[in-house]
Design a protein around this motif. Structure first.
Motif, PDB file in Angstrom:
ATOM      1  N   ALA A   8       0.827  -1.212   0.000  1.00 52.33           N
ATOM      2  CA  ALA A   8       0.000   0.000   0.000  1.00 52.33           C
ATOM      3  C   ALA A   8       0.860   1.260   0.000  1.00 52.33           C
ATOM      4  CB  ALA A   8      -0.934  -0.010   1.213  1.00 52.33           C
ATOM      5  N   SER A   9       1.974   1.217   0.745  1.00 52.94           N
ATOM      6  CA  SER A   9       2.811   2.419   0.863  1.00 52.94           C
ATOM      7  C   SER A   9       3.493   2.771  -0.461  1.00 52.94           C
ATOM      8  CB  SER A   9       3.868   2.218   1.941  1.00 52.94           C
ATOM      9  OG  SER A   9       4.684   1.104   1.590  1.00 52.94           O
ATOM     10  N   ALA A  11       1.962   2.176  -3.408  1.00 48.82           N
ATOM     11  CA  ALA A  11       0.918   2.342  -4.424  1.00 48.82           C
ATOM     12  C   ALA A  11       0.744   3.830  -4.694  1.00 48.82           C
ATOM     13  CB  ALA A  11      -0.391   1.720  -3.953  1.00 48.82           C
ATOM     14  N   ASN A  76      -3.247 -11.388   0.095  1.00 49.43           N
ATOM     15  CA  ASN A  76      -3.454 -10.676   1.361  1.00 49.43           C
ATOM     16  C   ASN A  76      -4.177 -11.532   2.400  1.00 49.43           C
ATOM     17  OD1 ASN A  76      -2.613  -7.653   1.120  1.00 49.43           O
ATOM     18  ND2 ASN A  76      -3.534  -8.161  -0.854  1.00 49.43           N
ATOM     19  N   SER A 109      -7.712  -2.443  -4.305  1.00 43.96           N
ATOM     20  CA  SER A 109      -7.204  -2.550  -2.938  1.00 43.96           C
ATOM     21  C   SER A 109      -8.225  -3.258  -2.058  1.00 43.96           C
ATOM     22  CB  SER A 109      -6.887  -1.161  -2.378  1.00 43.96           C
ATOM     23  OG  SER A 109      -8.019  -0.327  -2.498  1.00 43.96           O
ATOM     24  N   HIS A 111      -9.799  -3.835   1.914  1.00 42.20           N
ATOM     25  CA  HIS A 111      -9.999  -3.093   3.165  1.00 42.20           C
ATOM     26  C   HIS A 111     -10.824  -3.956   4.116  1.00 42.20           C
ATOM     27  CE1 HIS A 111      -8.706   0.559   0.945  1.00 42.20           C
ATOM     28  NE2 HIS A 111      -9.252  -0.089  -0.063  1.00 42.20           N
TER      29      HIS A 111
ATOM     30  N   SER B  14      -0.161   9.253  -3.313  1.00 43.67           N
ATOM     31  CA  SER B  14      -0.673   7.939  -2.928  1.00 43.67           C
ATOM     32  C   SER B  14      -1.910   7.587  -3.749  1.00 43.67           C
ATOM     33  CB  SER B  14      -1.038   7.944  -1.443  1.00 43.67           C
ATOM     34  OG  SER B  14      -1.793   6.788  -1.126  1.00 43.67           O
ATOM     35  N   PHE B  16      -4.175   6.167  -2.526  1.00 42.04           N
ATOM     36  CA  PHE B  16      -5.247   6.318  -1.535  1.00 42.04           C
ATOM     37  C   PHE B  16      -5.498   7.795  -1.232  1.00 42.04           C
ATOM     38  CE2 PHE B  16      -3.187   2.210  -0.858  1.00 42.04           C
ATOM     39  CZ  PHE B  16      -4.264   1.381  -1.090  1.00 42.04           C
TER      40      PHE B  16
END
Lengths: 278, 278
Positions: A8-9, A11, A76, A109, A111, B14, B16
């Motif tokens: 995620a970091s 992305a 994941n 993604s 969640h 990001s 996100f």
């Protein structure tokens, strides 16, 4: 992220991505049950409809996206999750013209998800938002990335101690809630706002109407205003991430309850269980 | 980019970032003349007004942003340019709630600019868009990052061989053009759409009204519909990146010309020259 699996970091998208600059994109939010995206096809159909409307060519087929989603869920180890699929027009020249922007950005993604179990069901307090959407908004039929009115309506609701915002159009007719479709029960009839009024053709909304037909219980699609909503037997919302959620109050006034909401929610759970096990 | 100077290819945000996901942000587009952002304060006032409306805290003061802009212009040796300043709410949780999104993203970039010189002036063909904005849209007073209607209206115009799109509200009243404010001249009076109609309070729009007052020439802010626009003596657009641009046609019908447009454009050039040299 564009076909790669990244933490995620890492992305990231270009600061010149038109999604970032102009909300020039679309998204879908799906619930994953037992490792499977629920009603994938329906969500992808809406996404593809939106892409056509936006003159945006999806760089992957629905099947390729599904394979990627399943791989993402496996990697994941999140068989119970919310899956977000975002597509933007990608980087382009400065300005509104879409000329030259030919490489869409695709991000998926996972969640954390809420439970469907009866004991965990919330009841949401609704607030009629002061923010208005356009009458019969043509873009309302898709989940476009232009969601500022929904964001501000939700913020207004949360600031007032509510959970979800009711969105009206500029004529004062109810359209939907910020992140969900609206239903109400009146004299045993399940009612919802017609799509022509600008309501999102929600995947869960369709399922509720299917469940009504199967029970059977009468269902109607009719316009409504907030004062009439207060007189309904019960009010509930439908959304992919939560299923059916009963409304506790509207603008501080307590709303009624109906056993039909629980019945529909149980049928929804059963449908999810059946399709996830299939 | 968030206080750092980076090459365009490394300018990333990001995936996100709520700007990317929901158009949850704002931007300003300024013209840089002689190394100076023109009417910086006016643009920043609008940005700050938008930030307050969006409950978004700008992480830099207007002065800090101005210093960064000037440094960006120096480093790129682009004294004649278009400066784009984008602010988004930054990364946040999934969903519309702004809770937890506390680190806005700030991006400034420079882009090639058009010349103000008379010989290079274009005349734009206008097309009335089939896309509609909300009546008296409250967000219309800011440059929010939710610009899909403007993007699609421009795309519709370009597909039809036009240069710019005329945006109407859902009542059929003209609001503005996709990327510019609308003016027309009727019997020697310079007219524009009132801000109450949802028109963007354009910085160049204000200057045109100031120039009218200084000439002096009568100016009025009145609503209009496309058929009446066709009967105007002349139609022109105002926007920071181009100044004043005369409209050649509307929906394929040739529009009139007025020497007043050229006079106003010359006054605009003189103002730019005076302020840039000051």
């Amino acid at each position: 992220l564009n076909g790669q699996f990244v933490p995620a970091s890492e992305a990231v998208v270009s600061a010149f991505d038109r999604g970032f600059l102009y909300g020039d994109g679309l998204f879908e939010t799906l619930r994953v049950y037992c490792g499977r995206p629920f009603r994938w096809t329906k969500h992808l159909e809406r996404l593809e409809g939106g892409a056509a409307c936006l003159h945006l060519r999806l760089p992957y087929s629905a099947d390729e996206l599904k394979s990627a989603a399943e791989e993402l869920i496996r990697r994941n180890q999140m068989p119970e999750a919310v899956l977000r699929l975002a597509v933007s027009r990608g980087p382009g020249e400065r300005g509104y013209s879409i000329a030259g922007a030919a490489r869409p950005t695709v991000v998926m993604s996972l969640h954390p998800a809420a439970s469907l179990a009866e004991a965990d069901r919330p009841r949401w307090r609704l607030l009629t938002s002061s923010w208005r959407v356009a009458v019969r908004d043509r873009l309302g039929q898709f989940k476009t990335s232009c969601r500022l009115v929904h964001v501000l309506a939700r913020a207004e609701a949360e600031l007032a101690g509510a959970d979800e915002a009711l969105l009206l159009d500029t004529d004062g007719q109810v359209v939907e809630a910020a992140g969900s479709n609206l239903f109400w029960i009146q004299g045993g009839v399940v009612c919802t706002v017609p799509l022509e009024a600008g309501a999102l053709p929600g995947v869960t909304r369709s399922i509720v109407l299917e469940l009504c037909a199967a029970l059977p219980v009468a269902a109607r699609q009719v316009p409504i205003t907030p004062p009439r909503l207060l007189q309904a037997d019960a009010v509930f919302l439908s959304l992919s991430t939560w299923g059916l959620v009963e409304a506790a109050s509207l603008d501080g006034q307590t709303l009624g309850v109906s056993p039909l909401v629980q019945t529909l929610h149980q049928r929804y759970q059963a449908l999810v269980a059946a399709e996830s096990a299939a």
